[in-house]
Design a protein around this motif. Structure first.
Motif, mmCIF file in Angstrom:
data_model
loop_
_atom_site.group_PDB
_atom_site.id
_atom_site.type_symbol
_atom_site.label_atom_id
_atom_site.label_comp_id
_atom_site.label_asym_id
_atom_site.label_seq_id
_atom_site.Cartn_x
_atom_site.Cartn_y
_atom_site.Cartn_z
ATOM 1 N N ARG A 114 4.390 10.764 0.448
ATOM 2 C CA ARG A 114 3.934 9.400 0.178
ATOM 3 C C ARG A 114 4.850 8.452 0.938
ATOM 4 N N ARG A 141 6.023 4.421 1.766
ATOM 5 C CA ARG A 141 6.048 2.991 1.447
ATOM 6 C C ARG A 141 6.764 2.264 2.577
ATOM 7 N N ALA A 160 -3.032 7.992 5.331
ATOM 8 C CA ALA A 160 -4.207 7.409 4.684
ATOM 9 C C ALA A 160 -3.755 6.480 3.573
ATOM 10 N N GLY A 161 -4.610 5.518 3.241
ATOM 11 C CA GLY A 161 -4.297 4.627 2.141
ATOM 12 C C GLY A 161 -4.849 3.230 2.306
ATOM 13 N N THR A 180 0.840 -1.202 0.000
ATOM 14 C CA THR A 180 0.000 0.000 0.000
ATOM 15 C C THR A 180 0.875 1.253 0.000
ATOM 16 N N GLU A 181 0.527 2.201 -0.857
ATOM 17 C CA GLU A 181 1.184 3.505 -0.781
ATOM 18 C C GLU A 181 0.310 4.403 0.088
ATOM 19 N N PHE A 182 0.860 4.828 1.198
ATOM 20 C CA PHE A 182 0.160 5.709 2.124
ATOM 21 C C PHE A 182 0.517 7.154 1.813
ATOM 22 N N THR A 183 -0.346 8.068 2.246
ATOM 23 C CA THR A 183 -0.074 9.496 2.098
ATOM 24 C C THR A 183 -0.286 10.170 3.443
ATOM 25 N N TRP A 189 -6.560 4.589 9.515
ATOM 26 C CA TRP A 189 -5.268 5.275 9.548
ATOM 27 C C TRP A 189 -4.120 4.322 9.854
#
Length: 196
Positions: free
Chosen positions: A190, A192, A123-124, A106-109, A152
């Motif tokens: 972003r 990872r 988030a992601g 998942t790529e989170f932001t 989250w």
């Protein structure tokens, strides 16, 4: 959307969610709104050091559905050894390895920071992968704990109480007051996660 004055030189703009808040904050900076600080949160953006009327006048230029441009990618190494890893797997009805696979794919932001210096709300997670908080928060969560709550993901920068489900640990330096940007994961970044 509502503008709430906070004194003569600050205001809060209420928006629908954290994604809209992040989008508005990025847009306001790129539009050159002359604020001393612009701080997104879960459903608001604080504009500090600016006349609230100037903020209200600028808002029609922002499109509420617009996404913030992608920020830089930061890779965070994680040892998946958290005390709640199996609890998350049970909640998701999968194996522990599947939790790790989903988390690392998942790529989170980072949408906003709060709770403690360097704590970013990431988030992601897919909507079907939310998890409840602990019924009774722990009195101490170790620094570097990678945790999930609701939709989250976050990393505890220092030891503190907390009710998020801890799935792993990292030694990434989340907050360093001597860095040009003290927070490792400021809004827009972003993220990872990589298993180590």
């Amino acid at each position: 959307m509502r503008v709430v004055p906070v004194g003569e030189r600050a205001c809060l703009v209420e928006v629908r969610d954290a994604v809209a808040a992040a989008s508005l904050a990025v847009w306001a900076r790129s539009a050159g709104l002359a604020a001393d600080d612009i701080v997104p949160a879960a459903a608001t953006v604080l504009f500090d050091g600016v006349d609230p009327a100037d903020v209200a006048a600028a808002l029609p230029g922002w499109t509420a559905g617009s996404a913030a441009p992608p920020g830089p990618v930061v890779r965070v190494p994680v040892t998946y050894d958290g005390p709640d890893l199996e609890r998350v797997a049970e909640h998701w009805r999968c194996q522990v390895g599947d939790v790790v696979d989903l988390h690392t794919s998942t790529e989170f932001t980072a949408l906003f920071c709060g709770f403690a210096p360097g704590f970013s709300y990431l988030a992601g997670l897919p909507a079907d992968r939310t998890v409840p908080r602990l019924a009774t928060p722990r009195s101490r969560v170790a620094p570097g704990s990678v945790a999930l709550a609701d939709g989250w993901c976050g990393i505890y920068p220092t030891a503190s109480p907390g009710g998020w489900l801890v799935i792993g640990t990292t030694d990434a330096p989340l907050w360093d007051a001597d860095r040009e940007t003290p927070a490792l994961l400021p809004p827009g970044t972003r993220v990872r996660f990589e298993a180590c």
